[in-house]
Motif scaffolding. Sequence first.
Motif, short mmCIF file in Angstrom:
data_model
loop_
_atom_site.label_atom_id
_atom_site.label_comp_id
_atom_site.label_asym_id
_atom_site.label_seq_id
_atom_site.Cartn_x
_atom_site.Cartn_y
_atom_site.Cartn_z
N UNK A 121 0.84 -1.19 0.00
CA UNK A 121 0.00 0.00 0.00
C UNK A 121 0.87 1.23 0.00
N UNK A 122 0.33 2.28 0.48
CA UNK A 122 1.09 3.53 0.51
C UNK A 122 2.29 3.43 1.44
N UNK A 123 2.17 2.63 2.50
CA UNK A 123 3.28 2.52 3.45
C UNK A 123 4.48 1.82 2.82
N UNK A 124 4.26 0.75 2.08
CA UNK A 124 5.38 0.05 1.46
C UNK A 124 6.08 0.95 0.46
N UNK A 125 5.31 1.83 -0.17
CA UNK A 125 5.91 2.73 -1.14
C UNK A 125 6.56 3.95 -0.49
N UNK B 173 -7.03 1.56 15.10
CA UNK B 173 -7.50 2.93 14.85
C UNK B 173 -6.35 3.81 14.37
N UNK B 174 -5.21 3.72 15.04
CA UNK B 174 -4.05 4.52 14.64
C UNK B 174 -3.58 4.14 13.24
N UNK B 175 -3.54 2.86 12.95
CA UNK B 175 -3.12 2.41 11.64
C UNK B 175 -4.09 2.86 10.56
N UNK B 176 -5.38 2.80 10.82
CA UNK B 176 -6.38 3.26 9.86
C UNK B 176 -6.25 4.76 9.60
N UNK B 177 -6.03 5.52 10.65
CA UNK B 177 -5.85 6.95 10.48
C UNK B 177 -4.60 7.26 9.67
N UNK B 178 -3.51 6.54 9.94
CA UNK B 178 -2.27 6.77 9.20
C UNK B 178 -2.41 6.41 7.72
N UNK B 179 -3.10 5.32 7.43
CA UNK B 179 -3.31 4.94 6.03
C UNK B 179 -4.18 5.98 5.32
N UNK B 180 -5.24 6.43 5.96
CA UNK B 180 -6.11 7.44 5.35
C UNK B 180 -5.35 8.74 5.10
N UNK B 181 -4.54 9.15 6.06
CA UNK B 181 -3.77 10.38 5.90
C UNK B 181 -2.71 10.21 4.82
N UNK B 182 -2.08 9.05 4.78
CA UNK B 182 -1.05 8.80 3.78
C UNK B 182 -1.63 8.80 2.37
N UNK B 183 -2.75 8.10 2.18
CA UNK B 183 -3.39 8.10 0.87
C UNK B 183 -3.87 9.49 0.49
N UNK B 184 -4.44 10.20 1.44
CA UNK B 184 -4.92 11.55 1.17
C UNK B 184 -3.76 12.48 0.80
N UNK B 185 -2.64 12.31 1.46
CA UNK B 185 -1.46 13.12 1.16
C UNK B 185 -0.96 12.84 -0.25
N UNK B 186 -0.91 11.57 -0.64
CA UNK B 186 -0.47 11.21 -1.99
C UNK B 186 -1.45 11.77 -3.03
N UNK B 187 -2.75 11.61 -2.78
CA UNK B 187 -3.74 12.14 -3.71
C UNK B 187 -3.66 13.66 -3.80
#
Length: 180
Positions: A22-26, A95-109
């Motif tokens: 996902x965004x984290x691996x990248x 919850x923390x992981x979900x928030x980080x993924x959402x923020x990471x994807x939103x940042x990339x977008x």
Amino acid sequence: MIHLKKISINQLICLVITTQIGAHVLSIPYTESRHSGHDAWMSVLIGGVFAQLVIVLIYQLGKRYPTLTSQQYVYQIVGRPIGVIVNLLFAIYCAESSIMVAISYSDILHRWVLYETPWIVLVGFSFLMAAYTASPSLRSMSTVSQSVLTLLVISAAIIIISGIGKGNCSIFYRLVHMES
């Protein structure tokens, strides 16, 4: 006989691969390389090995307690008082992981595609899409995961094949000129 509540081994493999990539691996190697230099690949590799060990552990616990959910077999293993704390820690981590993924994807977008869209709208839509994706059964999520992974592999194959013919050093170029 096919059970509608179970998933195939191929779907399980696709589900595990798409949840780990996902965004984290990248983004993790770039973030780590700013702090640790060119040895950041080691921390990503160790984290990947650790993740695989946790997956095997969860799988073995699921085999040992097939009728219980993960929260219930935590109670079975460590008892009720400690189990409440462990389950609370799992919930906080999720919850923390979900928030980080959402923020990471939103940042990339926000950086690459939707730079005019307000950041909070992107985060909100990320959570809405995640909730919509998580609402169906595991079987339908694994089917979507299998389709996404198939499209990813096809896209990667097209990119690799399109890059083979470029330049004089390519394998395809050498093979064609060796035969003639």
